[in-house]
Design a protein around this motif. Structure first.
Motif, short mmCIF file in Angstrom:
data_model
loop_
_atom_site.label_atom_id
_atom_site.label_comp_id
_atom_site.label_asym_id
_atom_site.label_seq_id
_atom_site.Cartn_x
_atom_site.Cartn_y
_atom_site.Cartn_z
N ALA A 84 0.76 -1.00 0.19
CA ALA A 84 -0.06 0.43 -0.08
C ALA A 84 1.09 0.93 0.00
O ALA A 84 1.62 1.30 1.22
CB ALA A 84 -0.98 -0.01 1.17
N PRO A 85 0.75 1.90 -0.95
CA PRO A 85 1.69 3.31 -1.26
C PRO A 85 1.26 4.26 0.05
O PRO A 85 0.44 4.12 0.65
CB PRO A 85 1.39 3.98 -1.95
CG PRO A 85 0.71 3.40 -2.83
CD PRO A 85 0.10 1.79 -2.37
N GLY A 145 4.41 -1.09 -17.34
CA GLY A 145 5.26 -1.73 -16.76
C GLY A 145 4.81 -2.90 -16.47
O GLY A 145 3.71 -2.73 -16.83
N PRO A 146 4.89 -3.82 -15.69
CA PRO A 146 4.26 -5.05 -15.35
C PRO A 146 3.26 -5.10 -14.32
O PRO A 146 2.42 -6.03 -14.77
CB PRO A 146 5.29 -5.89 -14.36
CG PRO A 146 6.31 -5.16 -14.28
CD PRO A 146 6.54 -4.11 -15.05
N GLU A 151 6.57 -0.66 -12.23
CA GLU A 151 7.54 -2.58 -10.80
C GLU A 151 6.69 -2.50 -10.29
O GLU A 151 8.02 -3.10 -9.34
CB GLU A 151 8.53 -1.62 -10.98
CG GLU A 151 9.91 -1.27 -12.92
CD GLU A 151 9.58 -2.13 -13.74
OE1 GLU A 151 9.79 -3.27 -13.16
OE2 GLU A 151 9.35 -1.62 -15.48
N THR A 152 6.20 -1.56 -9.38
CA THR A 152 5.73 -1.91 -8.08
C THR A 152 4.35 -2.75 -7.58
O THR A 152 3.46 -2.26 -8.36
CB THR A 152 5.40 -0.44 -7.51
OG1 THR A 152 7.09 -0.19 -7.51
CG2 THR A 152 5.34 -1.34 -5.61
N PHE A 153 5.02 -3.77 -7.70
CA PHE A 153 3.51 -4.70 -6.87
C PHE A 153 2.79 -4.39 -5.72
O PHE A 153 3.47 -4.12 -4.91
CB PHE A 153 4.16 -5.79 -6.84
CG PHE A 153 2.72 -7.30 -6.79
CD1 PHE A 153 1.93 -7.47 -7.25
CD2 PHE A 153 2.54 -8.05 -5.09
CE1 PHE A 153 0.96 -8.84 -6.86
CE2 PHE A 153 1.30 -8.38 -5.14
CZ PHE A 153 0.36 -9.24 -5.41
N THR A 154 0.98 -3.94 -6.16
CA THR A 154 0.82 -4.15 -4.82
C THR A 154 -0.90 -4.27 -4.92
O THR A 154 -1.28 -5.10 -5.57
CB THR A 154 0.07 -2.09 -5.34
OG1 THR A 154 -0.77 -2.00 -6.21
CG2 THR A 154 2.10 -1.19 -5.53
#
Length: 208
Positions: A84-85, A145-146, A151-154
């Motif tokens: 969670a950002p 991005g992926p 690039e960040t999985f959340t």
């Protein structure tokens, strides 16, 4: 004994909450609720969730219902700054938007694909985009991005990915090279696989 308890059903959308918990790596336990047709929900459970549906999460005295709310709660409590950002992270807005979009737009688009919905008085229609448009929006977001935030999985990938994967496996969402690759990336995650084993135990459909 863990304070985190997930009330869930077998082979249900409880999978999304299980996946979230497995990604976090926190201690938790589960309680199974019988969701077979005609099965009565236990009265103690109905006090936690008056709808009788699953999943429901309890954390001590806190009770959280609805999958997006559960994932938002767990992300902020146990994955703040990772899954969670943080509130000051400018990506927090996109993160929250995708979390809500998963059930407010993608899921109803999946469920009503091919169905002509009647117009409401005044000419108002459905409050979500048709499925093919929702798929286009999602594919365009993944061009950066992926994952949904690059690039960040959340947890947003958990919410959107679980809904998308369900629709692909049931055939309700048609094939798309970008979205199918996204589902494959998500299903390769060990936490996804552990959650799947819990949600779909091998003995659920024994050989005839």
């Amino acid at each position: 004994m863990s304070d985190l308890v997930l009330y869930r059903g077998v082979a249900t959308r409880s999978f999304t909450a299980l996946w979230m918990l497995e990604e976090l790596g926190v201690a938790y336990r589960t309680e199974l609720i019988d969701r077979r047709p005609g099965a009565a929900r236990p009265e103690p459970y109905l006090r936690l969730n008056p709808t009788g549906e699953v999943p429901t999460l309890t954390d001590g005295e806190a009770v959280v219902r609805e999958t997006p709310a559960i994932c938002l709660y767990l992300g902020d409590r146990h994955g703040y700054g990772t899954l969670a950002p943080r509130i000051e992270d400018p990506r927090r807005g996109d993160y929250l938007s995708w979390m809500v979009w998963s059930t407010a737009a993608l899921d109803p688009a999946r469920a009503t694909a091919g169905v002509t919905l009647p117009l409401k008085p005044g000419g108002w229609g459905a409050g979500w985009r048709p499925l093919l448009e929702a798929m286009r929006i999602l594919a365009e977001a993944l061009a950066h991005g992926p994952y949904l935030l690059g690039e960040t999985f959340t947890a947003a990938d958990i919410m959107v990915g679980a809904t998308l994967a369900m629709g692909r496996h049931t055939g309700e969402i048609p094939a798309d090279p970008v979205l199918d690759a996204y589902v494959q990336r998500l299903e390769a995650r060990p936490a996804n696989q552990r959650a799947g084993a819990l949600n779909w135990p091998p003995d659920l459909f024994p050989p005839a």
